[in-house]
Design an enzyme around this catalytic site. Structure first.
Site, mmCIF file in Angstrom:
data_model
loop_
_atom_site.group_PDB
_atom_site.id
_atom_site.type_symbol
_atom_site.label_atom_id
_atom_site.label_comp_id
_atom_site.label_asym_id
_atom_site.label_seq_id
_atom_site.Cartn_x
_atom_site.Cartn_y
_atom_site.Cartn_z
ATOM 1 N N LYS A 35 46.835 126.817 -28.291
ATOM 2 C CA LYS A 35 47.463 125.527 -27.993
ATOM 3 C C LYS A 35 48.980 125.499 -28.242
ATOM 4 O O LYS A 35 49.570 124.446 -28.454
ATOM 5 C CB LYS A 35 46.801 124.355 -28.760
ATOM 6 C CG LYS A 35 45.303 124.289 -28.708
ATOM 7 C CD LYS A 35 44.702 124.635 -27.383
ATOM 8 C CE LYS A 35 44.951 123.609 -26.305
ATOM 9 N NZ LYS A 35 44.376 124.110 -25.004
ATOM 10 N N GLY B 103 51.095 126.975 -25.989
ATOM 11 C CA GLY B 103 51.785 127.199 -24.719
ATOM 12 C C GLY B 103 51.412 128.517 -24.063
ATOM 13 O O GLY B 103 52.191 129.056 -23.264
ATOM 14 N N TRP C 21 42.477 137.263 -21.385
ATOM 15 C CA TRP C 21 42.439 137.148 -22.854
ATOM 16 C C TRP C 21 41.656 138.349 -23.403
ATOM 17 O O TRP C 21 40.450 138.472 -23.195
ATOM 18 C CB TRP C 21 41.759 135.835 -23.246
ATOM 19 C CG TRP C 21 42.688 134.666 -23.312
ATOM 20 C CD1 TRP C 21 43.144 134.054 -24.446
ATOM 21 C CD2 TRP C 21 43.289 133.947 -22.215
ATOM 22 N NE1 TRP C 21 43.993 133.013 -24.113
ATOM 23 C CE2 TRP C 21 44.105 132.928 -22.760
ATOM 24 C CE3 TRP C 21 43.243 134.075 -20.826
ATOM 25 C CZ2 TRP C 21 44.841 132.041 -21.971
ATOM 26 C CZ3 TRP C 21 43.977 133.197 -20.033
ATOM 27 C CH2 TRP C 21 44.760 132.205 -20.615
ATOM 28 N N MET D 131 52.091 123.270 -12.347
ATOM 29 C CA MET D 131 50.900 123.921 -12.903
ATOM 30 C C MET D 131 49.682 122.997 -12.852
ATOM 31 O O MET D 131 48.556 123.448 -12.643
ATOM 32 C CB MET D 131 51.168 124.384 -14.334
ATOM 33 C CG MET D 131 52.052 125.621 -14.401
ATOM 34 S SD MET D 131 52.372 126.139 -16.094
ATOM 35 C CE MET D 131 50.721 126.457 -16.700
ATOM 36 N N SER E 266 46.816 118.883 -29.973
ATOM 37 C CA SER E 266 46.350 119.512 -28.733
ATOM 38 C C SER E 266 44.985 120.163 -28.948
ATOM 39 O O SER E 266 44.078 120.032 -28.118
ATOM 40 C CB SER E 266 47.389 120.556 -28.289
ATOM 41 O OG SER E 266 47.023 121.133 -27.071
ATOM 42 N N PHE F 95 55.267 121.583 -15.598
ATOM 43 C CA PHE F 95 53.977 120.966 -15.932
ATOM 44 C C PHE F 95 53.328 120.393 -14.661
ATOM 45 O O PHE F 95 52.131 120.565 -14.433
ATOM 46 C CB PHE F 95 54.193 119.870 -16.978
ATOM 47 C CG PHE F 95 52.922 119.266 -17.490
ATOM 48 C CD1 PHE F 95 52.165 119.916 -18.449
ATOM 49 C CD2 PHE F 95 52.476 118.045 -17.008
ATOM 50 C CE1 PHE F 95 50.976 119.363 -18.927
ATOM 51 C CE2 PHE F 95 51.292 117.481 -17.471
ATOM 52 C CZ PHE F 95 50.548 118.142 -18.433
ATOM 53 N N ARG G 156 54.643 126.983 -31.770
ATOM 54 C CA ARG G 156 54.827 125.557 -31.458
ATOM 55 C C ARG G 156 54.673 124.740 -32.732
ATOM 56 O O ARG G 156 53.928 125.141 -33.648
ATOM 57 C CB ARG G 156 53.765 125.130 -30.429
ATOM 58 C CG ARG G 156 53.883 123.711 -29.929
ATOM 59 C CD ARG G 156 52.731 123.350 -28.994
ATOM 60 N NE ARG G 156 52.959 122.080 -28.326
ATOM 61 C CZ ARG G 156 52.074 121.446 -27.553
ATOM 62 N NH1 ARG G 156 50.885 121.990 -27.350
ATOM 63 N NH2 ARG G 156 52.361 120.296 -26.987
ATOM 64 N N TYR H 278 57.693 126.861 -28.065
ATOM 65 C CA TYR H 278 57.333 125.896 -27.001
ATOM 66 C C TYR H 278 58.475 124.906 -26.829
ATOM 67 O O TYR H 278 58.820 124.530 -25.705
ATOM 68 C CB TYR H 278 56.045 125.191 -27.448
ATOM 69 C CG TYR H 278 55.516 124.127 -26.522
ATOM 70 C CD1 TYR H 278 54.524 124.427 -25.590
ATOM 71 C CD2 TYR H 278 55.974 122.812 -26.601
ATOM 72 C CE1 TYR H 278 54.008 123.448 -24.753
ATOM 73 C CE2 TYR H 278 55.467 121.822 -25.770
ATOM 74 C CZ TYR H 278 54.494 122.145 -24.846
ATOM 75 O OH TYR H 278 53.982 121.164 -24.017
ATOM 76 N N HIS I 185 45.039 135.509 -28.498
ATOM 77 C CA HIS I 185 45.237 134.625 -29.657
ATOM 78 C C HIS I 185 44.922 135.376 -30.954
ATOM 79 O O HIS I 185 44.830 134.756 -32.024
ATOM 80 C CB HIS I 185 44.277 133.431 -29.596
ATOM 81 C CG HIS I 185 44.462 132.532 -28.420
ATOM 82 N ND1 HIS I 185 45.681 132.083 -28.003
ATOM 83 C CD2 HIS I 185 43.550 131.956 -27.588
ATOM 84 C CE1 HIS I 185 45.523 131.289 -26.953
ATOM 85 N NE2 HIS I 185 44.238 131.205 -26.685
ATOM 86 N N TRP J 34 51.267 128.358 -20.235
ATOM 87 C CA TRP J 34 52.629 128.120 -19.732
ATOM 88 C C TRP J 34 53.388 129.458 -19.704
ATOM 89 O O TRP J 34 53.963 129.846 -18.683
ATOM 90 C CB TRP J 34 53.341 127.099 -20.625
ATOM 91 C CG TRP J 34 54.617 126.560 -20.059
ATOM 92 C CD1 TRP J 34 55.124 126.779 -18.810
ATOM 93 C CD2 TRP J 34 55.531 125.681 -20.724
ATOM 94 N NE1 TRP J 34 56.302 126.102 -18.662
ATOM 95 C CE2 TRP J 34 56.574 125.421 -19.804
ATOM 96 C CE3 TRP J 34 55.566 125.088 -21.989
ATOM 97 C CZ2 TRP J 34 57.654 124.588 -20.139
ATOM 98 C CZ3 TRP J 34 56.630 124.263 -22.318
ATOM 99 C CH2 TRP J 34 57.655 124.015 -21.409
HETATM 100 P P1 A3P Z 1 49.046 119.417 -24.832
HETATM 101 O O1 A3P Z 1 47.584 119.394 -25.157
HETATM 102 O O2 A3P Z 1 49.898 118.951 -25.980
HETATM 103 O O3 A3P Z 1 49.372 118.711 -23.548
HETATM 104 P P2 A3P Z 1 47.568 126.744 -24.608
HETATM 105 O O4 A3P Z 1 47.859 127.226 -23.223
HETATM 106 O O5 A3P Z 1 48.108 127.633 -25.690
HETATM 107 O O6 A3P Z 1 46.130 126.408 -24.768
HETATM 108 O O7 A3P Z 1 48.407 125.394 -24.814
HETATM 109 C C1 A3P Z 1 48.075 124.232 -24.082
HETATM 110 C C2 A3P Z 1 49.192 123.237 -24.283
HETATM 111 O O8 A3P Z 1 50.339 123.657 -23.513
HETATM 112 C C3 A3P Z 1 48.792 121.860 -23.764
HETATM 113 O O9 A3P Z 1 49.480 120.936 -24.613
HETATM 114 C C4 A3P Z 1 49.353 121.906 -22.363
HETATM 115 O O10 A3P Z 1 49.530 120.646 -21.766
HETATM 116 C C5 A3P Z 1 50.687 122.606 -22.624
HETATM 117 N N1 A3P Z 1 51.280 123.137 -21.393
HETATM 118 C C6 A3P Z 1 50.722 123.972 -20.493
HETATM 119 N N2 A3P Z 1 51.567 124.182 -19.461
HETATM 120 C C7 A3P Z 1 52.684 123.473 -19.718
HETATM 121 C C8 A3P Z 1 53.926 123.268 -19.012
HETATM 122 N N3 A3P Z 1 54.168 123.836 -17.836
HETATM 123 N N4 A3P Z 1 54.851 122.469 -19.591
HETATM 124 C C9 A3P Z 1 54.614 121.888 -20.775
HETATM 125 N N5 A3P Z 1 53.471 122.035 -21.486
HETATM 126 C C10 A3P Z 1 52.514 122.810 -20.954
#
Ligand code: A3P
Length: 286
Positions: free
Chosen positions: A43, A45, A76, A222, A128, A219, A120, A183, A98, A48
């Site tokens: 969680k 990023g 993964w 995606m 999250s 965001f 983050r 992040y 992870h 991302w």
């Molecule tokens: P939130 O739940 O706070 O929205 P991971 O990929 O490590 O599981 O992390 C997921 C988190 O990254 C989620 O946070 C998700 O919305 C955020 N995220 C994914 N893509 C993103 C983007 N392009 N810009 C900003 N946040 C992003």
């Protein structure tokens, strides 16, 4: 459907998608010098960064990101299926993980493979993860946020303690094949972050290609992309009827969820656990 957990190397893993044998195989995974690892505490990023790295690899061309699910582009390593995929993917490979550093493939530490570690604000990670635990079927129901906060601070969650994970990985700072980014830096200056990533990866992208990376890793982009928003994930893994994977995508959402007391309790543990790390983060409490 079992929602049981097992322990491996002192760390908790869910029985669905993960297995002790798979984790041993991941530890013995033969790393190649041209592998690029996208490593995070969950969680923080991960997807991302995976999108950014996929787009850098494609010189900003979104075709790969729009035609291949992210879990196949950068599998993964610790999941049974991800390990198989990582083994089979053509080089140079993008691989996500992870895993805490002590469970990472041994051969990485004598290789020239690169690790990008994204970190983050742990209060945002907590919030999250709390929501994610309600949609990700291998995880147990998190209960109330109050209960989950205690479990998170104790490290009694899958993949273990955020504090241990960050402490372990940041010990690699200073190695030329290790790059740490937050992040929050991605949020504040995505283009500048992509430029720094390109420099680390030895990639020279044109201004137009950089613009395309930034546009396609937003965001909004995606969330629209079925290969990146997990809408192709089977229901027994991810129940998107209960909420999206790409939930809010902002920094500081914890302020909408934690009470003043809960935040202060978090800060007390944070100060104890982060002290001595020799690193300051933008979210450090005063
Ligand atoms: P939130 O739940 O706070 O929205 P991971 O990929 O490590 O599981 O992390 C997921 C988190 O990254 C989620 O946070 C998700 O919305 C955020 N995220 C994914 N893509 C993103 C983007 N392009 N810009 C900003 N946040 C992003």
């Amino acid at each position: 459907m079992s929602r049981g957990y097992f322990q491996h190397g002192g760390v908790t893993f869910p029985g669905l998608l993960y297995s002790p044998r798979g984790l041993e195989a991941a530890r013995d995974f033969p790393v190649e010098d041209d592998d690029v690892f996208n490593v995070t505490y969950q969680k923080s990023g991960t997807v991302w960064m995976l999108e950014i790295l996929s787009l850098i690899r494609s010189d900003g061309d979104p075709h790969w990101c729009r035609s291949v699910p992210n879990w196949d582009r950068g599998p993964w390593l610790e999941t049974v299926l991800g390990l198989r995929r990582a083994r089979g993917n053509p080089r140079p490979r993008l691989i996500s993980s992870h895993l805490p550093v002590q469970l990472f493939p041994k051969s990485f530490f004598t290789s020239k493979a690169k690790v990008i570690y994204t970190v983050r604000n742990p209060k945002d990670v907590l919030v999250s993860l709390y929501h994610f635990s309600q949609i990700f079927r291998p995880y147990k129901d998190p209960g109330s946020l109050e209960q989950f906060l205690e479990k998170f601070l104790e490290g009694d969650v899958p993949f273990g303690s955020w504090f241990d994970h960050v402490r372990g990985w940041l010990e690699l700072r200073g190695r030329e094949n290790f790059f740490c980014i937050s992040y929050e830096e991605l949020q504040q200056d995505l283009r500048g972050s992509v430029e720094r990533l390109c420099a680390f990866l030895g990639r020279d992208l044109s201004a137009g290609a950089l613009d395309a990376v930034v546009a396609n890793a937003s965001f909004a982009a995606m969330s629209r992309n079925r290969m990146s928003n997990f809408s192709l994930s089977p229901l027994f893994i991810l129940d998107l009827r209960r909420g999206p994977f790409l939930r809010k995508g902002i920094s500081g959402d914890w302020k909408n969820h934690l009470t003043v007391e809960q935040s202060a309790r978090f800060d007390r543990v944070y100060r104890e656990r982060v002290a001595g790390l020799g690193v300051t983060f933008p979210w450090d409490p005063p």
